[in-house]
Design a protein around this motif. Sequence first.
Motif, PDB file in Angstrom:
ATOM      1  N   LEU A  27       0.863  -1.175   0.000  1.00 35.91           N
ATOM      2  CA  LEU A  27       0.000   0.000   0.000  1.00 35.91           C
ATOM      3  C   LEU A  27       0.902   1.227   0.000  1.00 35.91           C
ATOM      4  N   PRO A  28       1.017   1.917  -1.133  1.00 33.60           N
ATOM      5  CA  PRO A  28       1.976   3.027  -1.244  1.00 33.60           C
ATOM      6  C   PRO A  28       1.543   4.256  -0.456  1.00 33.60           C
ATOM      7  N   GLY A  29       2.481   5.155  -0.306  1.00 31.30           N
ATOM      8  CA  GLY A  29       2.218   6.410   0.378  1.00 31.30           C
ATOM      9  C   GLY A  29       1.517   7.420  -0.507  1.00 31.30           C
ATOM     10  N   LEU A  30       1.337   8.603   0.032  1.00 32.70           N
ATOM     11  CA  LEU A  30       0.698   9.696  -0.688  1.00 32.70           C
ATOM     12  C   LEU A  30       1.534  10.060  -1.907  1.00 32.70           C
ATOM     13  N   ALA A  31       0.885  10.137  -3.067  1.00 35.85           N
ATOM     14  CA  ALA A  31       1.600  10.444  -4.305  1.00 35.85           C
ATOM     15  C   ALA A  31       0.699  11.259  -5.218  1.00 35.85           C
ATOM     16  N   THR A  32       1.317  12.019  -6.098  1.00 35.45           N
ATOM     17  CA  THR A  32       0.546  12.856  -7.019  1.00 35.45           C
ATOM     18  C   THR A  32       0.057  12.086  -8.238  1.00 35.45           C
ATOM     19  N   ARG A  33       0.652  10.912  -8.492  1.00 32.38           N
ATOM     20  CA  ARG A  33       0.279  10.139  -9.677  1.00 32.38           C
ATOM     21  C   ARG A  33      -0.175   8.736  -9.289  1.00 32.38           C
ATOM     22  N   SER A  34      -0.838   8.067 -10.210  1.00 32.79           N
ATOM     23  CA  SER A  34      -1.253   6.692 -10.024  1.00 32.79           C
ATOM     24  C   SER A  34      -0.038   5.796  -9.785  1.00 32.79           C
ATOM     25  N   ILE A  35      -0.227   4.723  -9.018  1.00 35.54           N
ATOM     26  CA  ILE A  35       0.875   3.780  -8.796  1.00 35.54           C
ATOM     27  C   ILE A  35       1.301   3.111 -10.103  1.00 35.54           C
ATOM     28  N   LEU A  36       0.432   3.106 -11.116  1.00 34.30           N
ATOM     29  CA  LEU A  36       0.824   2.521 -12.396  1.00 34.30           C
ATOM     30  C   LEU A  36       1.980   3.288 -13.024  1.00 34.30           C
TER      31      LEU A  36
END
Length: 262
Positions: A27-36
Amino acid sequence: MEELIRFDGAELEYFSFGSGKRTFVILPGLATRSILFSRMMISAAYKRFCGDFTVYVFDRRKNIPPQYSVRDMARDAADAMRCLGLKNADIFGASLGGMTAQYIAIDSPELVRSLVLGSTAARVNPRLLEVSEKWASAADSGNLDALTDSFLGLLYSDATIEKYGDLLARMNDGLTAEELRRFSVQARAITDFDAYSELDKIQCPTLVLGVEGDKVVTAEASREIAGKLGCELYLYPSDYGHCVFDEAHDYKDRILNFLYKH
């Protein structure tokens, strides 16, 4: 493999790799882009997991509503796991992903075999509140320069910035208005986060990994979780940044060693 899960009006993107018998959820952290956007880097970083684990990496739902709590994120991730038939999973949550992972372990313990919490907190603290509100405000105003500068100053070590600073400075180039809105909603969700009083409901083996001098959640936040759970804790020295999970060469080994013990 990239997929889209649909449930209860939600759409949630994920990708998977590996062919092991055990299930490992990131489960990734806060990001501006999709995990893809980061799927190739994540797959490469966790390639040593592929023999014993099938790895699933979940994003937050695509159609994020204006009000979307960390617990809502956890419910979505748990529903996505159920849609895929995943249970008894080893879950690694980084930063915001770690907050989400705590609620999955609290509300859906049958899904969780073990838990690894990286650079995260059990509740918002003054430092985390300040950072979250700063990021949300920058996204609301569309100030990409301020947002990127803050990322560089708070997320990464001096060594990483010196080596990859030019590349990292372009991480937010071309962000759309919808990507900024999604980011802002997630950042503001952190400002109300508080799972601390429910941590005693987490009964699975847990490892907490943090970093001294963490400029986002603080090292004390890691100590607080480990103290409440009575679980294993390791803090990296302050020459690493909040994103120590991407910086420390032995980080994945520590996760694997913990998983193999359980």
